[in-house]
Design a protein around this motif. Structure first.
Motif, PDB file in Angstrom:
ATOM      1  N   VAL A 176      36.855  41.116  46.763  1.00 19.93           N
ATOM      2  CA  VAL A 176      36.438  40.351  47.938  1.00 19.93           C
ATOM      3  C   VAL A 176      35.222  39.497  47.597  1.00 19.93           C
ATOM      4  N   LYS A 208      34.343  35.707  54.361  1.00 20.47           N
ATOM      5  CA  LYS A 208      34.913  36.511  53.281  1.00 20.47           C
ATOM      6  C   LYS A 208      36.259  35.939  52.859  1.00 20.47           C
ATOM      7  N   THR A 217      32.198  37.327  49.248  1.00 23.36           N
ATOM      8  CA  THR A 217      31.484  37.229  50.525  1.00 23.36           C
ATOM      9  C   THR A 217      30.344  36.234  50.407  1.00 23.36           C
TER      10      THR A 217
END
Length: 442
Positions: free
Chosen positions: A117, A150, A119
Motif C-alpha cells: 500500500v 492510499k 499512502t
C-alpha cells in the motif's frame, strides 16, 4: 443667572438629536459584525483553496504514473519515498499558483510504502490577515487542514502456461476445417496427426490444404498473450512467464520447458512461436503405444516446477497456472476413470484430483478448455470418447470432460472455447481476470 438656568433646562428637555446619536452608537457593533462576516467568508474561501490543493497533492502523489508509484516498485522494503514528498509539494504549489491573501506557515507531505500500500498524507497550516476583525483585536485567522490518499500497488505475478500439444490438439480448429480434412482423407479423419513415419502424414496435408488446427490457434494466442501482458503491466518486471508443453515427441514425452520463467515478455513471445504438435511414430507407437496425454505425470511435474506462492510483492510474487487442453487423458493409468480401451489404454476425462495438489498450495489454476469436437466419422472416437463427450442434453458444456475441466479450475477461472470462439480472446480474458483478482485479493 435665571436665563442660564432656563437655557440648561431647555437643552435637557430637547430630544431632537437622540436618533442620530443612538444610530451612531449602534453602528459600531453592527459594522464590526458585518466586517467579521466579510473576513470569515474570505478566510473560508482561502481555506477551501488550500484544502483542494492538499487533496490534489495527496491523490496525485500516489497515482499510477507518479514518481512515488514508480519508485515504490523498485523498493524491497517499506519506508518514506522522498521523490513522492517532492512531487506532492510540487502538485500543491501548482494548484495554489496565483492565489494570494494568505501566508503558508507549514506544508508537510509524507509519502510512504507499507507492504503493498502506498499512502500520501499532506497537511498544512496558514494564516490569513483580517481587515475588520483587527478592530476588535484579531489581526489574523489561523487555518489547518490535511488530506490522505492510499493506493494499492500492482501485484507481481508469475504465470506458468501448461499447453497441451498432444496429437488430439491437431484436430481441425473449426467445423469448416473439420469438413475440409474429412473430405480430403480416405479414412475421413479430422486429425492432422504429426507422424514421423509417414512422409505424407495428415500434419503436412493440413498445411497444404490451409487447414487451421487447434495447435496453430494456441500458438498465435500465446504470442498475443505476451503482448497483452506487456501492455498491462505497470512495472517492467511485474509479470513473469514460463511456457511448458507435453513434449516434442512421443519419444521424449513428458513435461518440457519451452521457456523458463522470465520477465522478458518479448523473449517469451518469441519462444511461443515454437509451440507445435507433438510428433508420433505411427499407429501403436513403439514409445507410447499412442498414449500421448499423460496428465498423471505432467500435472505433478508442473507442481514441482512452481515455487511457493507469495503475497504479490516484488520479491514474493503470486503464482498462476494457465492450463490449456481438450481435457481428455490418454495414458496407461491404473486409476482410469473410465473402462480401458485395448492395450491397457486409459482414455477418460481429466481427473480433477490432479489439480488439488496445486490449488492446496495457493496456486490459482486458470483452465481454458478447448472443446473436444465431436467426430462422428471417426470410429475410435465414437467408441471411446463420444460416450463421455456429451451430457444428458447433448454435447458440451454438459459433458463429463467440460465438468471435470471446470472442477480442475480455481473458482471463477474456467473458460470453454467453442469452435466459433477465439482462444486468444479467452486467454486474454483469463489473464485480465487474474490481474483483477490479484488486486482485489490484495
Amino acid at each position: 443667572m435665571r436665563r442660564l438656568f432656563n437655557a440648561l433646562a431647555s437643552f435637557r428637555r430637547n430630544a431632537s438629536g437622540n436618533v442620530a446619536m443612538t444610530f451612531a452608537i449602534v453602528c459600531v457593533p453592527v459594522i464590526a459584525a458585518v466586517g467579521c462576516g466579510v473576513d470569515y467568508s474570505r478566510t473560508n474561501q482561502i481555506r477551501a483553496k488550500l484544502q483542494a490543493a492538499v487533496d490534489a497533492a495527496s491523490v496525485g502523489a500516489v497515482s499510477r504514473t507518479s514518481p512515488a508509484f514508480i519508485a515504490a516498485g523498485a523498493m524491497t522494503g517499506d519506508g518514506v519515498i522522498s521523490v513522492g514528498n517532492d512531487d506532492a509539494r510540487s502538485i500543491f504549489n501548482g494548484n495554489m499558483s496565483g492565489a494570494n491573501g494568505y501566508t503558508l506557515d507549514r506544508l508537510t507531505p509524507e509519502v510512504k510504502k507499507t507492504g503493498a500500500v502506498l499512502t500520501a498524507t499532506v497537511s498544512f497550516s496558514a494564516t490569513v490577515p483580517t481587515t475588520f476583525m483587527s478592530i476588535v483585536g484579531y489581526k489574523t485567522m489561523s487555518l489547518q487542514g490535511s488530506s490522505t490518499a492510499k493506493a494499492s500497488m500492482p501485484k507481481y505475478i508469475d504465470f506458468y502456461l501448461l499447453l497441451d500439444n498432444s496429437p488430439s490438439m491437431g484436430v481441425a480448429a473449426t467445423p469448416a476445417d473439420v469438413t475440409k480434412m474429412v473430405n480430403a482423407t480416405s479414412d475421413k479423419c479430422a486429425f492432422a496427426c504429426h507422424d514421423y513415419n509417414d512422409a505424407n502424414n495428415y500434419y503436412n496435408l493440413a498445411k497444404t490444404l490451409g487447414v487451421t488446427t487447434r495447435i496453430d490457434v494456441l500458438r498465435s494466442a500465446t504470442q498475443q498473450l505476451m503482448d497483452t501482458a506487456a501492455r498491462t503491466q505497470t512495472y517492467s518486471n511485474q509479470f513473469r512467464m514460463a511456457i511448458y508443453d507435453f513434449g516434442a515427441s512421443s519419444k521424449t514425452i513428458g513435461l518440457r520447458a519451452l521457456f523458463s520463467l522470465s520477465s522478458s515478455l518479448t523473449s517469451a513471445k518469441s519462444a511461443a512461436g515454437n509451440i507445435d504438435l507433438m510428433g508420433v511414430y505411427g499407429n501403436n507407437d513403439s514409445f507410447t503405444a499412442d498414449k500421448d496425454t499423460p496428465y498423471t505425470t505432467v500435472l505433478p511435474a508442473i507442481n514441482n516446477e512452481i515455487a511457493t506462492p507469495g503475497d504479490g510483492t516484488s520479491g514474493s510474487p503470486l503464482k498462476y497456472l494457465f492450463f490449456v487442453s481438450d481435457g481428455v487423458a490418454d495414458e496407461s493409468n491404473a486409476a482410469c476413470l473410465k473402462p480401458k480401451a485395448s492395450g491397457n489404454r486409459c482414455q477418460s476425462p481429466i481427473n480433477p484430483a490432479l489439480c488439488t495438489a496445486l490449488k492446496s498450495r495457493g496456486i490459482k489454476i486458470a483452465v481454458l478448455y478447448t472443446t473436444y469436437l465431436q467426430l462422428p466419422t471417426n470410429s475410435w472416437y465414437m467408441s471411446w470418447i463420444d460416450p463421455f463427450n456429451k451430457g444428458p442434453f447433448g454435447p458440451s458444456p454438459n459433458s463429463e470432460i467440460a465438468q471435470n475441466m471446470q472442477a480442475c479450475a480455481s473458482d471463477g477461472f474456467y473458460f470453454e472455447v467453442s469452435p466459433t470462439q477465439g482462444i486468444s480472446d479467452a486467454m486474454n480474458a483469463l489473464f485480465n481476470k487474474a490481474v483483477a483478482d490479484a488486486r482485489i485479493a490484495g
